[in-house]
Design a protein around this motif. Sequence first.
Motif, PDB file in Angstrom:
ATOM      1  N   THR A  62       0.804  -1.229   0.000  1.00 59.37           N
ATOM      2  CA  THR A  62       0.000   0.000   0.000  1.00 59.37           C
ATOM      3  C   THR A  62       0.835   1.277   0.000  1.00 59.37           C
ATOM      4  O   THR A  62       0.394   2.311   0.471  1.00 59.37           O
ATOM      5  CB  THR A  62      -0.970   0.014   1.217  1.00 59.37           C
ATOM      6  N   PRO A  87      -4.505  -3.205  -8.229  1.00 57.87           N
ATOM      7  CA  PRO A  87      -4.502  -2.562  -6.913  1.00 57.87           C
ATOM      8  C   PRO A  87      -5.059  -3.446  -5.808  1.00 57.87           C
ATOM      9  O   PRO A  87      -5.708  -2.960  -4.871  1.00 57.87           O
ATOM     10  CB  PRO A  87      -5.403  -1.344  -7.148  1.00 57.87           C
ATOM     11  N   HIS A 143       0.877  -2.155  -4.578  1.00 59.51           N
ATOM     12  CA  HIS A 143       0.000  -1.110  -5.099  1.00 59.51           C
ATOM     13  C   HIS A 143       0.131   0.103  -4.196  1.00 59.51           C
ATOM     14  O   HIS A 143       0.698   0.025  -3.102  1.00 59.51           O
ATOM     15  CB  HIS A 143      -1.463  -1.571  -5.174  1.00 59.51           C
ATOM     16  N   GLU A 177      -1.975   3.936  -2.863  1.00 59.51           N
ATOM     17  CA  GLU A 177      -3.143   4.276  -2.053  1.00 59.51           C
ATOM     18  C   GLU A 177      -3.695   5.625  -2.497  1.00 59.51           C
ATOM     19  O   GLU A 177      -2.936   6.580  -2.725  1.00 59.51           O
ATOM     20  CB  GLU A 177      -2.755   4.326  -0.568  1.00 59.51           C
ATOM     21  N   ASP A 178      -5.005   5.705  -2.624  1.00 58.53           N
ATOM     22  CA  ASP A 178      -5.698   6.955  -2.930  1.00 58.53           C
ATOM     23  C   ASP A 178      -6.214   7.525  -1.622  1.00 58.53           C
ATOM     24  O   ASP A 178      -7.058   6.915  -0.963  1.00 58.53           O
ATOM     25  CB  ASP A 178      -6.840   6.689  -3.909  1.00 58.53           C
ATOM     26  N   HIS A 210      -7.983   1.865  -2.210  1.00 54.08           N
ATOM     27  CA  HIS A 210      -7.519   1.209  -3.424  1.00 54.08           C
ATOM     28  C   HIS A 210      -8.493   0.089  -3.786  1.00 54.08           C
ATOM     29  O   HIS A 210      -9.321  -0.310  -2.968  1.00 54.08           O
ATOM     30  CB  HIS A 210      -6.118   0.627  -3.234  1.00 54.08           C
ATOM     31  N   THR A 232      -2.654   4.508  -7.290  1.00 54.65           N
ATOM     32  CA  THR A 232      -2.548   3.131  -6.818  1.00 54.65           C
ATOM     33  C   THR A 232      -1.662   2.263  -7.700  1.00 54.65           C
ATOM     34  O   THR A 232      -1.175   1.228  -7.244  1.00 54.65           O
ATOM     35  CB  THR A 232      -3.934   2.463  -6.725  1.00 54.65           C
TER      36      THR A 232
END
Length: 384
Positions: free
Chosen positions: A14, A46, A226, A228-229, A250, A258
């Motif tokens: 992440t 993701p 992946h 992270e948003d 994600h 991501t």
Amino acid sequence: MTTQPNILFISLDTVRADVAYSGKYPGVERLRASGVSFTQAISSCPLTPVSHATVFTGLQPPRHGVRHLFREALDKRVPTLAECLSAAGYTTGAVVSCPGLNQWYGIDRGFDFYDDEIPLLPDGRDPLSVGDVKLRGLALKRAPLVVERATRWLQSLDGAGPFFLFAHFFDAHWPYEPPEDVGVEVANPYEGEIAYTDHYVQLLLRRIAEMGHDIESMLVVCFSDHGEDLAGWYPNDHAGDLGHPYEEGHGCLLFDATQHVPLVISGPGVPVGMRVDSQVRLVDIMPTVLDLLGLDPRSSDGASLTEFFADGTGASREAYSETYFPQERAAASDDYPDLKALHAVRADGRKVIWEADGRQVWAYDLAADPNELGGRVLVSGEDA
């Protein structure tokens, strides 16, 4: 006979590339200084199990078979990196720290030791029965326990033959509540979790060195599965009120928040302090390791990254990503019934994202629009 190097894989679950490469994290910076950092590495998905399956098979999701959060296990016909290394004489061990790497997925194949123990959720449920990616994040091994278990396994080895250790750190996943201040100045709790992880990655490396293993002669691969948003903490976020309320960290989207991840490789045969800005993929990791070790290549959707080691330049590679999690998200509640699986191709400074049924297609010029905020609609539902 040439002695093969010990191998350490560090998965920083992440972790976004822009944050990892911000210069704030001394552990990451030491790894970068000792090897090659790929600044434009792209993940295949993701989701933790899907992305790690790609890393450990050198195949994209359609070929390794893991495409949803908790629906498929790894295709048993597909060889894993751990299996290849075991056949080459390596003792193999892994300490993983979240539901997404439970041995159910089959990613444990080839590991002599695979510690996937995690706690139940606070409400007593098995996290493997929960599809909510945020809620599943409450069940994890914290970084100190990952280091303790990995250290204990290394100490148990009899010293015959090289080892392959996979250490997986899940701390940067939601909820962002770093347990301690490790003395790194950060902008938000998410970055605090990464600083916390980085602190314990450094501790793991010190422990390995204290056991008498030469870190410089060890092949180290550090990556994230992946990013992270964070719904507005960073300029390229899209989640929450920014237009995609169903994206909780994600899973549902394929924007760079991501999909753009860190990748650092160091060790024998790897240049020191090199930066590669050409686009590469996580699917390239397994063929790279086999190439560096001089082992027979396997059928792969990736290719060795050693071609960049001469001078740090080379042709960028087309990167494919997908996520079927929107289907699972839509099935879990009536809030977002129209969500569809997405596919993406990132190449030549552009990205195209399309729904699996082809009814929506968007194009992004990453040079003019690096935050992917103004995508051009190539196909809409009415045109399909």
